[in-house]
Design an enzyme around this catalytic site. Sequence first.
Site, PDB file in Angstrom:
ATOM      1  N   MET A 120       0.842  -1.196   0.000  1.00 53.32           N
ATOM      2  CA  MET A 120       0.000   0.000   0.000  1.00 53.32           C
ATOM      3  C   MET A 120       0.880   1.249   0.000  1.00 53.32           C
ATOM      4  SD  MET A 120      -2.986  -1.049   2.731  1.00 53.32           S
ATOM      5  CE  MET A 120      -1.821  -1.516   4.005  1.00 53.32           C
ATOM      6  N   ILE A 178       1.556  -4.983   8.153  1.00 52.68           N
ATOM      7  CA  ILE A 178       2.991  -4.736   8.337  1.00 52.68           C
ATOM      8  C   ILE A 178       3.270  -3.252   8.135  1.00 52.68           C
ATOM      9  CG2 ILE A 178       5.319  -5.302   7.556  1.00 52.68           C
ATOM     10  CD1 ILE A 178       4.143  -7.925   6.450  1.00 52.68           C
ATOM     11  N   GLY A 208       1.486   4.343   4.663  1.00 49.11           N
ATOM     12  CA  GLY A 208       2.289   3.460   3.825  1.00 49.11           C
ATOM     13  C   GLY A 208       2.652   2.158   4.502  1.00 49.11           C
ATOM     14  N   SER A 209       2.379   1.011   3.877  1.00 52.48           N
ATOM     15  CA  SER A 209       2.551  -0.245   4.573  1.00 52.48           C
ATOM     16  C   SER A 209       2.256  -1.429   3.652  1.00 52.48           C
ATOM     17  CB  SER A 209       1.630  -0.280   5.796  1.00 52.48           C
ATOM     18  OG  SER A 209       0.359   0.243   5.457  1.00 52.48           O
ATOM     19  N   ARG A 210       1.981  -2.596   4.256  1.00 51.87           N
ATOM     20  CA  ARG A 210       1.765  -3.811   3.496  1.00 51.87           C
ATOM     21  C   ARG A 210       0.878  -4.768   4.290  1.00 51.87           C
ATOM     22  NH1 ARG A 210       7.023  -7.393   2.437  1.00 51.87           N
ATOM     23  NH2 ARG A 210       6.109  -9.397   2.989  1.00 51.87           N
TER      24      ARG A 210
END
Length: 250
Positions: A120, A178, A208-210
Amino acid sequence: MAGEILDNKGRGEVSWSWPPIHPEGRKFGVIAIGLSLIPLLLLDWEIIGWPMLLLSAGVFAFFRDPERVVPQDENVIVAPADGLVSLITECEPPAELRVDDGSGAAALPDGPVTRISIFMSVFDVHINRSPIAGSIERVVYIPGKFMNADLDKASEENERQHFLVQRSDGLRIGFTQIAGLVARRIVPFVKPGDIVAVGQRVGLIRFGSRVDVYLPAGTDPKVLLGQKIIAGETILAELGTQKLLEGVAQ
């Protein structure tokens, strides 16, 4: 009637509108506007103030929370996050989702499964959703680093939060939020014991991440590397009858 679930069976009412801002983000937007008004109104530094005001709009946009049309099919697993499919690989789920934690909660079986990683960016919606309907069996927070979430080792070293959802028929799906380079907090909306619908909001990650999703053994993904997907709408995988029985048996 307004408020009914929006799904692919034609139920619910919908019209275009600006996406609502999640309450978690409103305070950040207000703070950003307040800071931008200082150089604009008090210091007459327009060259700084106007870009800061534009950044304030970006903060509100980051926390937008649009409605989604959720597939109502018990044989599909939907995406828990907006973003880019950055990795599809075979691996074992995290130990926090597999080991007996002493609570009596369900766990994922040992053995390799397909993991789909969804990256993301700051331009994606960061509200995460449940890939299936069921009960929340585990929510496990792990503190860690803040390296680039696009790296494979971020799954084991970054700040993260694991979820395990179990359907009434025993099917279990694990997924992990994450944190990335600029993310500094993972916020859950649910706790163990909660009952969720498919596509229901379960948490967010700031800036911002995953998200990693662990499919049941033997399940083939329906997405491709580099594909842009939408939380609550894109179908990650489809469970055939035999594969569904195998996943429950494990």
